[in-house]
Design an enzyme around this catalytic site. Structure first.
Site, PDB file in Angstrom:
ATOM      1  N   ASP A 136       0.842  -1.195   0.000  1.00 41.38           N
ATOM      2  CA  ASP A 136       0.000   0.000   0.000  1.00 41.38           C
ATOM      3  C   ASP A 136       0.878   1.246   0.000  1.00 41.38           C
ATOM      4  O   ASP A 136       2.093   1.164   0.139  1.00 41.38           O
ATOM      5  CB  ASP A 136      -0.877  -0.047   1.269  1.00 41.38           C
ATOM      6  CG  ASP A 136      -2.000   0.982   1.239  1.00 41.38           C
ATOM      7  OD1 ASP A 136      -2.370   1.445   0.149  1.00 41.38           O
ATOM      8  OD2 ASP A 136      -2.511   1.310   2.326  1.00 41.38           O
ATOM      9  N   ASP A 143      -9.276   3.003  -2.226  1.00 35.79           N
ATOM     10  CA  ASP A 143     -10.248   3.429  -1.215  1.00 35.79           C
ATOM     11  C   ASP A 143     -11.539   3.937  -1.830  1.00 35.79           C
ATOM     12  O   ASP A 143     -11.819   5.142  -1.837  1.00 35.79           O
ATOM     13  CB  ASP A 143      -9.611   4.492  -0.320  1.00 35.79           C
ATOM     14  CG  ASP A 143      -8.420   3.936   0.436  1.00 35.79           C
ATOM     15  OD1 ASP A 143      -8.236   2.703   0.438  1.00 35.79           O
ATOM     16  OD2 ASP A 143      -7.669   4.734   1.023  1.00 35.79           O
ATOM     17  N   GLU A 158       2.302   5.006  -4.048  1.00 34.75           N
ATOM     18  CA  GLU A 158       2.194   5.976  -5.175  1.00 34.75           C
ATOM     19  C   GLU A 158       3.489   6.764  -5.382  1.00 34.75           C
ATOM     20  O   GLU A 158       3.745   7.161  -6.518  1.00 34.75           O
ATOM     21  CB  GLU A 158       1.027   6.919  -4.921  1.00 34.75           C
ATOM     22  CG  GLU A 158      -0.329   6.250  -5.065  1.00 34.75           C
ATOM     23  CD  GLU A 158      -0.645   5.301  -3.902  1.00 34.75           C
ATOM     24  OE1 GLU A 158      -0.188   5.605  -2.784  1.00 34.75           O
ATOM     25  OE2 GLU A 158      -1.296   4.278  -4.134  1.00 34.75           O
TER      26      GLU A 158
END
Ligand SMILES: *[C@@H]1O[C@H](CO)[C@@H](O)[C@H](O)[C@H]1NC(C)=O
Ligand SMILES: *[C@@H]1O[C@H](CO)[C@@H](O)[C@H](O)[C@H]1NC(C)=O
Ligand SMILES: *[C@@H]1O[C@H](CO)[C@@H](O)[C@H](O)[C@H]1NC(C)=O
Ligand SMILES: *[C@@H]1O[C@H](CO)[C@@H](O)[C@H](O)[C@H]1NC(C)=O
Ligand SMILES: *[C@@H]1O[C@H](CO)[C@@H](O)[C@H](O)[C@H]1NC(C)=O
Ligand SMILES: *[C@@H]1O[C@H](CO)[C@@H](O)[C@H](O)[C@H]1NC(C)=O
Ligand SMILES: *[C@@H]1O[C@H](CO)[C@@H](O)[C@H](O)[C@H]1NC(C)=O
Ligand SMILES: *[C@@H]1O[C@H](CO)[C@@H](O)[C@H](O)[C@H]1NC(C)=O
Ligand SMILES: *[C@@H]1O[C@H](CO)[C@@H](O)[C@H](O)[C@H]1NC(C)=O
Ligand SMILES: CC(=O)N[C@H]1CO[C@H](CO)[C@@H](O)[C@@H]1O
Length: 883
Positions: free
Chosen positions: A418, A569, A421
């Protein structure tokens, strides 16, 4: 390459106007051979220097690589401009033997100014018509004209319409954590590939460029209809793919970026997670409650809750102590279930020993002056591992090997990665990430430690609160950082329309350095790719023969070869339920990342009973089927409502029936990139123009059409007996209702299915299919048990009374299985024959078969009676089937 750095703001408006004054390039020194062409491109007039400086000298390379793939690359003559390192994404170079006379794609050009066009040889149609080349130090532009209202798909990750808007549309690509999946903004991943449909024929265009970019689609009176690439750097590295079927484009794209990674059989079971499971006992309770509710839970997950103060590679000593975690893993493994933990890429500065080790080895990303870059993450201040550092592999693999050690660590069965990015909570310019963390209350105070835990039947009697200390893991490796660059990374003159108005929001700043002189400005969109590759290798180092299972949030083109993904999300909304269908078609069939899933019942916000029931039914047709919710959302495990539990039981049992059918379909995609997993309707019916606009129906494998209810429940207090009607499109083809066996003749129009309850979903089988179902699937509590069940054949004949199908069998987990079977079923008006290769020995039999469509009245059962077979799957055979 040094002008204009201080003109930002005031200069932007004036600069934008002058893009039109850029001179373009002239082509010279053209050398062409049978299968390639090269030329020099030189700036055709005065510089315009709109977003940085114009480059004077470029090179053109054209390679006829295969008859269906043409490589066109425009790059700087000095080869100093950033290009995607082949260590991250190796795309094919060289000519591979096609030629300008045999290729399906014909390259033509003008020299003065330089433009080029790509034609389809068979139709003479111009597929791509490039003009308006601008090549500056911080901006590269190229535009292609298009027919009006083009049918364009791809260019994600996004939450926009499936078919791209054709007027006034901008698709920004700059990987970005974006809760609630805002439309028209950058989301977690970048996949700069599109498929265009024209008159039933498809072609694809992949721009292999990892820089931030805007892809604009527009129609203006002056310029007509066009698509335009606007990147902030890199080179124009295009792969044109000729199709002509959409499935051909998918295979051709796989030929450029790689075929997807094969996944283990168990990964297709049902997964459960929630951010906010407060301790290992609560996690165990969820496992227990699923089993009490008779809902087959395959894999349990834990979010960052397990970490000590949110620090990766640690366990909360009081809430998730090692020995309890080990007991949980043992329990799960004893019950043929799996466990997965989340891992974030940065190392917390408060994790002093691990941080010092990594820092000493130079493993962090750095500022220009060589200081380690510090971001604010869940753990507080933290530094991101620089995966370009050659020693990062040892470090990362070492962490995986020791923390997840089957004996001394937490023996997980996959990794959930996770924040890659990569994310950063410290807003630019962030002078004090430690202070920002403290002010922001990061990490949050952990929940109170429970003093008494009830024991759970089936778990060790002393599954009780512990008191002992946490375990920290040490590391080894070395590293180094070098390099400077002349561009303005901090305030780039052109900024893609990410949604933030800047490139330094919520992430590691573009000026931050990576090993080998790379900067995040160029490599930002590849951060996740590197984390994926390192995690995969780490998992292989740990369990060398097992297919590594990874689910990532961020990704770039080609990552499907190593990982699966979830769509981040989302929210518990009807809109996001529908959106998931579009996203899965894009990832599976266009981006070659078919192990794709969306948080079932929604992540953010509170779900409702009826939405969760509908979503449980839809999620069973996701490749990756996981229920997951945020810490601020109510619990939403399927057993929380009787209606949702009933929906989930039916959904999972149906998925289990079809698991080998889908496993076979997925395997096919891993072999050659065929889009056989989640398939848009236009891929199956390219000549039916109605399918071009269908966003909310899809094929699950090649033979099963899923048409979820697309209208929100009218009542928030619905019960299991309530129902809705669903309107769906059926192409001109023969179908059968999966549930009733009834024959449904598609006529290229919409039909309405009545009485779709909350435990139902319209599903049709395409005529001409033979599907091997696992029998008694509703009695299997895990996929391991399911694998011991026999098969039965579901036969859906076409209008000629014929049908075919296939079944791929192997051990379900090995990276390179030694034995496998590829079994073909051929049905012809009552005669069934089974042939193929039979390397995988199995005791499972085909116990029976039945034919669909023996009745076309809805009230009666449309299936034939069963023909008993009891035939093995270790050799070919023939049988007569009752119709
Ligand atoms: C190619 O684009 C130019 C404008 O750049 C246009 O004049 C020309 O008609 C186009 N050709 C085709 C075949 O689309
Ligand atoms: C599309 O063209 C119109 C008219 O020229 C312009 O106002 C608009 O900004 C353009 N949109 C994009 C995304 O380029
Ligand atoms: C498990 O089920 C019990 C009994 O219904 C319930 O009290 C408990 O809250 C549930 N726990 C979790 C974590 O689902
Ligand atoms: C499923 O059933 C098998 C055989 O009865 C048993 O060994 C296994 O523990 C069960 N697993 C679960 C998750 O209930
Ligand atoms: C982390 O370390 C910083 C700097 O040493 C300190 O100010 C902060 O309080 C620490 N935070 C936690 C949660 O320990
Ligand atoms: C390096 O640059 C960063 C960012 O400007 C700054 O915070 C840091 O203090 C600098 N380090 C040194 C040693 O000057
Ligand atoms: C980093 O590499 C450069 C050149 O390769 C070398 O001069 C320098 O000493 C290295 N620095 C460290 C800290 O190893
Ligand atoms: C979810 O519902 C609970 C009460 O059941 C409420 O406290 C919470 O604020 C709600 N969360 C959201 C995101 O609406
Ligand atoms: C199986 O039989 C079908 C139909 O007769 C034939 O087309 C196919 O080639 C056969 N496959 C193998 C592997 O023998
Ligand atoms: C079998 C069944 O439930 N039929 C119902 C289908 O829906 C119509 C219209 O809502 C009802 O009238 C039927 O009773």
């Amino acid at each position: 390459m040094r002008g204009g750095y201080f003109l930002l703001g005031l200069a932007t408006a004036a600069a934008a106007a002058s893009v039109d004054s850029c001179p373009g390039y002239n082509a010279g020194a053209i050398l062409s051979s049978r299968s390639s062409l090269t030329a020099d491109l030189s700036l055709a007039g005065d510089v315009c220097n709109v977003y940085g400086d114009d480059l004077d000298n470029l090179r053109l390379l054209v390679e006829y690589q295969t008859d269906s793939r043409l490589h066109v690359k425009i790059y700087d003559a000095d080869e100093q401009v950033y290009q995607i390192p082949s260590s991250v994404l190796e795309t094919p170079s060289g000519q591979h033997g096609s030629s300008s006379s045999s290729s399906d794609l014909v390259f033509s050009y003008t020299t003065n100014p330089f433009t080029f066009a790509i034609q389809r040889r068979s139709t003479q149609e111009t597929l791509f018509n490039a003009s308006g080349l601008i090549f500056e130090s911080q901006y590269v532009r190229l535009r292609t004209s298009l027919p009006e209202n083009p049918n364009i798909y791809g260019l994600g990750e996004d939450s926009d319409s499936f078919k791209r808007q054709t007027v006034d549309y901008t698709r920004p690509l700059w990987n970005r954590g974006a809760a609630f999946l805002p439309p028209l903004q950058s989301l977690y991943s970048s996949h700069p590939i599109y498929i265009e449909m024209r008159d039933g024929q498809a072609h694809g265009v992949f721009l292999s460029n990892s820089n931030g970019m805007d892809i604009k689609i527009n129609k203006t009176t002056q310029d007509g209809q066009y698509l335009e690439y606007n990147t902030i750097g890199g080179v124009l590295d295009f792969y044109f793919l000729s199709g002509p079927a959409p499935a051909d484009v998918a295979r051709q794209y796989a030929g450029v970026v790689g075929t997807p990674a094969e996944q283990s059989y168990w990964t297709y079971g049902f997964h459960q997670c929630k951010y906010g499971y407060e301790d290992v006992m609560m996690v165990a309770e969820v496992v227990y409650n699923y089993s009490q509710a008779n809902i087959p839970l395959e894999t349990m997950w834990t979010d960052i809750d397990y970490m000590d103060l949110r620090r990766p590679w640690t366990l909360d000593p009081e809430r998730f102590p090692l020995h309890k975690m080990q007991e949980l893993v043992t329990y799960l493994h004893d019950h043929q279930q799996q466990y997965i933990l989340m891992v974030d890429p940065p190392i917390s500065i408060n994790d002093t020993s691990l941080y010092a080790t990594a820092k000493e080895k130079g493993l962090f990303m750095k500022w220009d002056n060589g200081s380690d870059f510090v971001a604010t993450m869940w753990s507080g201040a933290a530094s991101y591992v620089d995966f370009f550092n050659p020693n990062a592999m040892d470090f990362w693999s070492g962490q995986i090997g020791s923390f997840f050690d089957d004996e001394s660590g937490v023996g997980v069965d996959g990794m959930w990665i996770d924040m890659n990015e990569p994310a950063n909570f410290c807003t630019y310019p962030c002078s004090n990430p430690i202070q920002i963390a403290i002010e922001g209350g990061i990490p949050p105070a952990p929940p109170a430690v429970r003093t008494t835990w009830d024991s759970l039947p089936g778990f060790p009697a002393d599954f009780q609160p512990p008191s002992t200390s946490s375990r920290r893991l040490s590391t080894r490796s070395t590293g180094n950082m070098t390099g400077l660059s002349g561009r303005n990374f901090a305030n780039p003159p052109y900024i893609p329309a990410t949604g933030d108005g800047t490139l330094n929001a919520g992430t590691v700043y573009p000026e931050v350095r990576q090993y080998d002189d790379y900067t995040m400005y160029d490599t930002h969109n590849l951060y996740a790719s590197q984390m994926i590759a390192h995690s995969r290798q780490g998992l292989l180092d740990r369990r060398s023969s097992e297919r590594p299972f990874i689910i990532t949030r961020s990704s770039f083109a080609g990552d499907g070869a190593k990982t699966g993904k979830w769509t981040g999300d989302n929210a518990s909304t009807w809109a996001n339920y529908l959106l998931s269908i579009v996203q899965h078609m894009e990832f599976a069939s266009i981006f070659q990342m078919p192990m794709i899933g969306t948080d079932v019942c929604g992540f953010n916000d509170n779900t409702t009973e009826t939405l969760c029931a509908r979503w449980a039914m839809l999620g069973a047709w996701y490749p990756f089927y996981r229920n997951h919710a945020d810490i601020s959302s109510n619990f939403q495990e399927f057993y929380r409502w009787p209606l949702v539990a009933a929906a989930a039981q039916k959904a999972i049992a149906t998925r289990f029936q079809l698991l080998d059918y889908f496993y076979t379909a997925f395997h096919q995609q891993t072999v050659d990139g065929s889009p056989t997993t989640i398939i848009p309707l236009f891929f199956q019916y390219p000549n039916d123009a109605n399918t071009l606009d269908i966003s909310y129906q899809f094929f699950f494998g090649p033979s099963i059409l899923v048409s979820p209810v697309t209208e929100e429940s009218p009542s928030a207090t619905a019960t299991a007996t309530d129902s809705q009607s669903a309107t769906l499109y059926l192409p001109d083809d023969l179908f059968y209702d999966f549930w009733t066996g009834e024959k449904v003749v598609g006529t290229g129009s919409q039909i309405t299915v009545d009485n779709v309850t909350y435990t139902d979903i319209p599903v049709h089988v395409r005529g001409g299919s033979v599907i091997a179902l696992r029998s008694d699937a509703d009695k299997a509590n895990t996929t391991a048990q399911l694998r011991t069940h026999d098969f039965e054949l579901l036969i859906a004949p076409d209008t000629n009374g014929q049908a075919t199908g296939s079944l791929y069998l192997d051990d379900g987990k090995s990276v390179n299985p030694s034995f496998s079977s590829e079994i073909g079923f051929t049905f012809d008006n009552g005669q069934l024959s089974v042939n193929g290769t039979f390397g995988f020995q199995t005791s499972c039999q085909v116990i029976r078969a039945r034919v669909m469509g023996t009745s076309s009245t809805k009230s009666s059962n449309g299936f034939s009676s069963y023909t008993t077979l009891k035939k093995g799957l270790n050799e070919g055979w023939e049988a007569k089937i009752n119709q």
